[in-house]
Structure formats: structure tokens, C-alpha cells
Design an enzyme around this catalytic site. Structure first.
Site, PDB file in Angstrom:
ATOM      1  N   LYS A  22     -53.590 -24.598   7.328  1.00  0.00           N
ATOM      2  CA  LYS A  22     -52.966 -24.754   6.058  1.00  0.00           C
ATOM      3  C   LYS A  22     -51.554 -25.433   5.818  1.00  0.00           C
ATOM      4  CE  LYS A  22     -51.542 -21.764   2.794  1.00  0.00           C
ATOM      5  NZ  LYS A  22     -50.280 -22.017   2.423  1.00  0.00           N
ATOM      6  N   ARG A 121     -37.449 -17.513  -3.646  1.00  0.00           N
ATOM      7  CA  ARG A 121     -37.601 -18.699  -2.893  1.00  0.00           C
ATOM      8  C   ARG A 121     -36.985 -19.951  -3.329  1.00  0.00           C
ATOM      9  NH1 ARG A 121     -44.206 -18.613  -1.237  1.00  0.00           N
ATOM     10  NH2 ARG A 121     -43.427 -19.623   0.457  1.00  0.00           N
ATOM     11  N   PRO A 122     -35.698 -20.144  -3.335  1.00  0.00           N
ATOM     12  CA  PRO A 122     -35.242 -21.428  -3.842  1.00  0.00           C
ATOM     13  C   PRO A 122     -35.417 -22.602  -2.864  1.00  0.00           C
ATOM     14  CG  PRO A 122     -33.506 -19.520  -2.961  1.00  0.00           C
ATOM     15  CD  PRO A 122     -34.780 -19.084  -2.984  1.00  0.00           C
ATOM     16  N   VAL A 123     -34.975 -23.760  -3.617  1.00  0.00           N
ATOM     17  CA  VAL A 123     -35.087 -24.795  -2.554  1.00  0.00           C
ATOM     18  C   VAL A 123     -33.736 -25.671  -2.398  1.00  0.00           C
ATOM     19  CG1 VAL A 123     -37.586 -25.392  -2.969  1.00  0.00           C
ATOM     20  CG2 VAL A 123     -35.587 -26.263  -4.552  1.00  0.00           C
ATOM     21  N   ASP A 124     -32.593 -24.674  -2.278  1.00  0.00           N
ATOM     22  CA  ASP A 124     -31.274 -25.253  -2.303  1.00  0.00           C
ATOM     23  C   ASP A 124     -30.973 -25.887  -0.861  1.00  0.00           C
ATOM     24  OD1 ASP A 124     -31.771 -22.494  -1.543  1.00  0.00           O
ATOM     25  OD2 ASP A 124     -29.604 -22.568  -0.791  1.00  0.00           O
ATOM     26  N   GLN A 125     -31.899 -25.574   0.238  1.00  0.00           N
ATOM     27  CA  GLN A 125     -31.168 -26.300   1.442  1.00  0.00           C
ATOM     28  C   GLN A 125     -32.183 -27.490   1.453  1.00  0.00           C
ATOM     29  OE1 GLN A 125     -29.283 -24.643   3.749  1.00  0.00           O
ATOM     30  NE2 GLN A 125     -29.350 -23.339   1.880  1.00  0.00           N
ATOM     31  N   ASP A 304     -46.485 -14.021   7.682  1.00  0.00           N
ATOM     32  CA  ASP A 304     -47.647 -14.318   6.982  1.00  0.00           C
ATOM     33  C   ASP A 304     -48.790 -13.543   7.591  1.00  0.00           C
ATOM     34  OD1 ASP A 304     -46.739 -15.893   5.125  1.00  0.00           O
ATOM     35  OD2 ASP A 304     -47.615 -18.066   6.317  1.00  0.00           O
ATOM     36  N   ILE A 326     -37.995 -11.992   5.877  1.00  0.00           N
ATOM     37  CA  ILE A 326     -38.058 -13.183   5.443  1.00  0.00           C
ATOM     38  C   ILE A 326     -38.073 -13.496   3.874  1.00  0.00           C
ATOM     39  CG2 ILE A 326     -39.293 -15.419   5.366  1.00  0.00           C
ATOM     40  CD1 ILE A 326     -38.264 -14.591   8.040  1.00  0.00           C
TER      41      ILE A 326
HETATM   42  C1  UD1 Z   1     -43.390 -21.435   4.717  1.00  0.00           C
HETATM   43  C2  UD1 Z   1     -44.753 -21.452   4.550  1.00  0.00           C
HETATM   44  C3  UD1 Z   1     -45.092 -19.898   4.223  1.00  0.00           C
HETATM   45  C4  UD1 Z   1     -44.505 -18.857   5.237  1.00  0.00           C
HETATM   46  C5  UD1 Z   1     -43.035 -19.101   5.048  1.00  0.00           C
HETATM   47  C6  UD1 Z   1     -42.094 -18.398   6.138  1.00  0.00           C
HETATM   48  C7  UD1 Z   1     -45.768 -23.373   4.156  1.00  0.00           C
HETATM   49  C8  UD1 Z   1     -46.308 -24.414   3.287  1.00  0.00           C
HETATM   50  N1  UD1 Z   1     -45.341 -22.218   3.763  1.00  0.00           N
HETATM   51  O1  UD1 Z   1     -42.832 -21.331   3.208  1.00  0.00           O
HETATM   52  O2  UD1 Z   1     -46.586 -19.397   4.613  1.00  0.00           O
HETATM   53  O3  UD1 Z   1     -44.663 -17.436   4.616  1.00  0.00           O
HETATM   54  O4  UD1 Z   1     -42.548 -20.368   5.647  1.00  0.00           O
HETATM   55  O5  UD1 Z   1     -42.813 -18.577   7.515  1.00  0.00           O
HETATM   56  O6  UD1 Z   1     -45.575 -23.818   5.410  1.00  0.00           O
HETATM   57  N2  UD1 Z   1     -34.679 -20.331   1.503  1.00  0.00           N
HETATM   58  C9  UD1 Z   1     -33.971 -20.432   0.555  1.00  0.00           C
HETATM   59  N3  UD1 Z   1     -33.578 -21.773   0.280  1.00  0.00           N
HETATM   60  C10 UD1 Z   1     -34.345 -22.784   0.505  1.00  0.00           C
HETATM   61  C11 UD1 Z   1     -35.422 -22.588   1.315  1.00  0.00           C
HETATM   62  C12 UD1 Z   1     -35.771 -21.305   1.860  1.00  0.00           C
HETATM   63  O7  UD1 Z   1     -33.197 -19.519   0.424  1.00  0.00           O
HETATM   64  O8  UD1 Z   1     -33.896 -24.139   0.273  1.00  0.00           O
HETATM   65  C13 UD1 Z   1     -35.165 -18.751   2.023  1.00  0.00           C
HETATM   66  C14 UD1 Z   1     -36.552 -18.406   1.223  1.00  0.00           C
HETATM   67  O9  UD1 Z   1     -36.415 -17.947   0.073  1.00  0.00           O
HETATM   68  C15 UD1 Z   1     -37.026 -17.378   2.312  1.00  0.00           C
HETATM   69  C16 UD1 Z   1     -36.467 -17.937   3.576  1.00  0.00           C
HETATM   70  O10 UD1 Z   1     -35.749 -18.887   3.307  1.00  0.00           O
HETATM   71  O11 UD1 Z   1     -36.283 -16.022   2.195  1.00  0.00           O
HETATM   72  C17 UD1 Z   1     -37.523 -18.716   4.337  1.00  0.00           C
HETATM   73  O12 UD1 Z   1     -38.274 -19.599   3.604  1.00  0.00           O
HETATM   74  P1  UD1 Z   1     -39.017 -20.876   4.104  1.00  0.00           P
HETATM   75  O13 UD1 Z   1     -39.181 -20.885   5.361  1.00  0.00           O
HETATM   76  O14 UD1 Z   1     -38.420 -22.021   3.211  1.00  0.00           O
HETATM   77  O15 UD1 Z   1     -40.448 -20.679   3.421  1.00  0.00           O
HETATM   78  P2  UD1 Z   1     -41.403 -21.687   2.859  1.00  0.00           P
HETATM   79  O16 UD1 Z   1     -41.365 -23.109   3.705  1.00  0.00           O
HETATM   80  O17 UD1 Z   1     -41.367 -21.753   1.577  1.00  0.00           O
END
Ligand code: UD1
Length: 416
Positions: A22, A121-125, A304, A326
């Protein structure tokens, strides 16, 4: 709403085939936005999340033809740059259209995903990286709005390891002008699989699978064909089911080289494991031993897989300590496991699980995708009947899970 009814007891025996991943399929479907020409994908799992992503791409104007595990996509006639809240709220991975849209079409409007059951789970990065590449970004009315003429290559250092963040930026960089370096990149095998698909489309990418990915932007990407990698989490879930319930199972269509942390923990739990190039045989003849684990970015132990190992620890000999690093709220399944008689104490991001020889069936509620998988495993070893409600979470990420488990001898059925 569908439920699962499970009668616990009895070992698992037989053979089960793993579907495509997936978390590799979702970003690779989005990569279709970057190419002119058809992207032909094979081994695409038939899951709700994949259907949602295809629906989103179709709304943007991507033509898609799907037959079974094959999906052909063509982004020749894009008519919209918007990913609406209705779709994004059901699947956070929708954010993966942001990078491709702004890189290829110079504009994107993507709803902010908001929170979810397992944390903030923000998307700031994602946003910070695209801004560094020259995109003008506003966050307004719950949407991320991005514009750019042509993105510029740059040096990006992400604050934390983010999987979809790395994927979004890597995709955007393929069409940027000049060189982009992503430092602190996620090393997950799904990132590597996406890079492989992008390279087949003509992208110039080096270092995927390491924490430093270097991308030389090109003017244009073409169509290509690609086979999606095997789902290491689905494979690991079946292995955990055997570790908890006992028996002997051959898991085929797997990629064991992507599963070292999981396989190591299963061995520690007492499983006998044999490996081939694309198969894993597991045999478990006694009660598992409790294992300690700590989730971490790849190649560390996958978050996961955490819920599934918690279920194994619930029936293991001894005490296992599970630390989640995480996501801040990823122990919701612990409360449901307690309803099955599990002994779990949670302190902060650590769960201490004392194994009991038996659990007792009850009605429980699935709270997120992997939590559901943990509950299914626990239900299979609990005495009597377990009913799992809200299994739409499970359907998001597991293909025909109850059928696959039934073929291994589990007494599990879906009630509509
Ligand atoms: C992906 C996987 C998910 C898995 C996760 C961690 C997909 C579709 N989903 O989710 O199944 O559980 O990786 O292995 O591939 N974070 C921030 N800012 C950001 C991005 C992330 O603070 O801009 C934080 C998140 O809140 C979290 C950590 O970074 O605490 C890791 O998240 P991330 O690796 O981005 O998870 P996803 O990509 O959403």
C-alpha cells in the site's frame, strides 16, 4: 458497517500470498502526474486507500484503467489542481499529490489532512521543502495553496525523518531546475520503490534508500511500467499471527530483505524462520517469548508493526516493553486488547505488556489500520468469540485479510 467475527484457537497452517505494498502504491500512483505518457503499474493491491487515491487522481483529470492488480494511468488531460477535504480527510496520503502538481503544473490546492487517530501528523516539512524549492505557499481556509513557475533545485534538510515528506519532495525535485539534495531522507523501502518507478520514467535520482537523496531535475518525464514491491507490513502481520497462534505457514510473494527488524523480533520471540528470495517460512511450536521493542524510522522497527507485536506479547511468556517513538498516540489498541483480558500498563510512550496464556473473546473496536490488525491477531488466540467493529480501517490497508487467514485455518468471517 462490516464487522469481523473470530473464533479463537487452533494453529495456522498453509500458504499465503502477500499483496503489493500500500505505502509504495500510493506515492507511485501520484507519480503518474509527473509524466507525459502512460504509467503502467502491476501488483497494485486492491484496497480502499488505493481506490481513494485513484478517485482523487481521476478528479484531477488523470485517465485510469484498472483491471485487477494492473492500473494504467495517463495525466495528459489534467483539468483540476485541487485535492478536496472530503477525500483528504479519509486518507492522509492524498498530500502526495502536492509535490507532483506544483512541479508539473505550477499550481496545487490540497486540503490540510488535519489530525488522525494516531496523532497530530502535520505536513510542515512537505511545505518547507517546497518553499525552499521556490514554491509560493499559503495555508488558508484549511488548504495548502502552492504556486511556482518552475521549481529550483536546492539543499533540503528535514527536521525529522518523514516518509511521505521525502516522497513528495523527491517527486517535486524530478522536474525542478538543477540539483536537489534531500538530507535526513527517509530510507524506507517504499521510498526506494518510488525512486525506481521515477527512474523508469526518466528521472535522475541517486541515493534512494540512504539518508541523502540527490536528484538532477529534468525537463520532462515519460510513461513507464513498474511492478509495485511486496507489502512488508502485510507479510509481517501474517507472521505475527503465526507467532501468536502457533503453526507453520509459508508466506509467498514477500521481500524478506525489507523485513529484517520484524524477522529479528520474531526469532527473539521463538519463531523458527527460513527465508528464500521471495518467501518466508515460519514455524512456531510453543508459546511465544515476550519481546522488547522500540519503533524507529527504517531500518529500525516499523511503527506499522507495533500493534501486531503488542498482540503477540499479550499471550507471550514474560514481560515485553514496547516504546513508540514515531506517533504520540499510537496505543489505542492497548485499551481494546485489555477488553480481551490483556495486561498492559501504559506510561507515556511505553507500554509494558505482561503475557497471559489465554485471552478471552469480547467485542472490540478497531481504531486505526494497524490497531485493527493487532486485534485480529488477538482475536485468533482468544478463547471463544471476538467481534471486531469498524473494520473499514482494516479494509483501507489489507486485501481480503479474512479470506487469507481463513485459508490458513482461522475461524474468521465478515458480517455485514
Ligand atoms: C508513513 C506511512 C505510515 C507510517 C509512517 C511512519 C504512508 C502512506 N504512510 O506515514 O504507514 O506509519 O510513514 O513510518 O507511507 N511529521 C511532522 N511534519 C511533517 C511530516 C511528518 O512533524 O511534515 C512527523 C509526524 O507527525 C510523525 C513523524 O514525523 O510523528 C513521521 O511521520 P511520517 O514519516 O511523515 O509519516 P507518514 O509519511 O504520514
Amino acid at each position: 458497517m462490516d464487522k469481523l467475527r473470530i473464533k479463537g484457537g487452533g494453529p495456522l497452517r498453509g500458504e499465503v500470498k502477500v499483496s503489493g505494498a500500500k505505502n509504495a502504491a500510493l506515492p507511485i500512483l501520484c507519480a503518474a502526474l509527473l509524466g507525459s505518457g502512460e504509467l503502467e503499474l502491476d501488483n497494485v493491491p486492491q484496497l480502499h486507500d488505493v481506490a481513494t487515491m485513484i478517485r482523487l487522481l481521476e478528479q484531477l483529470g488523470v485517465r485510469t484503467v484498472r483491471s485487477g492488480e494492473r492500473v494504467v494511468l495517463d495525466a495528459a488531460a489534467i483539468s483540476s489542481h485541487e485535492a478536496p477535504y472530503e477525500l483528504v480527510k479519509t486518507m492522509r496520503a492524498s498530500i502526495l499529490v502536492l509535490g507532483p502538481l506544483v512541479a508539473r503544473f505550477g499550481a496545487a490546492r490540497v486540503s490540510l489532512p488535519g489530525g488522525c487517530a494516531i496523532g497530530q501528523r502535520p505536513v510542515d516539512q512537505h511545505i518547507k521543502g517546497l518553499q525552499a524549492m521556490g514554491a509560493e505557499i499559503h495555508v488558508e481556509h484549511g488548504y495548502v495553496e502552492a504556486r511556482a513557475r518552475r521549481l529550483r533545485g536546492t539543499h533540503i534538510f528535514t527536521d525529522m525523518v518523514t516518509v511521505t515528506g521525502t516522497e513528495n519532495l523527491m517527486m517535486a525535485a524530478t522536474l525542478a531546475e538543477g540539483e536537489t539534495v534531500i538530507e535526513n531522507a527517509a530510507r524506507e523501502p517504499e521510498v526506494t520503490d518510488l525512486a525506481r518507478a521515477l527512474r523508469a520514467m526518466g528521472a535522475l535520482i541517486e541515493g534512494a534508500g540512504t539518508d541523502r537523496i540527490v536528484i538532477q531535475g529534468v525537463e520532462k518525464l515519460s510513461g513507464a511500467s513498474h511492478r509495485v514491491m511486496a507489502d512488508r507490513i502485510e507479510a509481517g502481520t501474517f507472521l505475527c499471527a503465526v507467532a501468536a497462534a502457533g503453526g507453520e505457514v509459508l508466506v509467498t510473494g514477500a521481500q524478506p530483505e525489507t523485513m529484517e527488524a520484524t524477522l529479528g523480533k520474531l526469532r527473539e520471540a521463538g519463531a523458527r524462520i527460513e527465508l528464500g528470495k521471495d518467501w518466508i517460512r515460519i514455524a512456531m511450536s510453543a508459546r511465544p517469548r515476550a519481546v522488547d521493542l522500540r519503533t524507529a524510522p527504517y531500518p529500525g522497527f516499523a511503527t506499522d508493526m507495533q500493534a501486531q507485536f503488542m498482540a503477540v506479547n499479550c499471550v507471550a511468556q514474560g514481560v515485553g516493553k514496547i516504546t513508540e517513538t514515531i506517533f504520540e498516540n499510537r496505543f489505542m489498541h492497548a485499551l481494546e486488547l485489555q477488553r480481551l483480558g490483556a495486561e498492559i500498563a501504559i506510561e507515556g510512550n511505553t507500554a509494558v505488556v505482561k503475557g497471559h496464556p489465554e485471552l478471552s473473546g469480547a467485542t472490540v473496536m478497531a481504531t486505526d489500520l494497524r490497531a485493527s490488525a493487532g486485534l485480529v491477531i488477538a482475536g485468533m488466540v482468544a478463547q471463544g468469540e471476538t467481534v471486531i467493529e469498524r473494520i473499514y480501517h482494516l479494509d483501507r490497508g489489507y486485501e481480503r485479510m479474512e479470506e487469507k487467514l481463513r485459508a490458513l485455518g482461522a475461524a474468521i468471517e465478515r458480517i455485514s
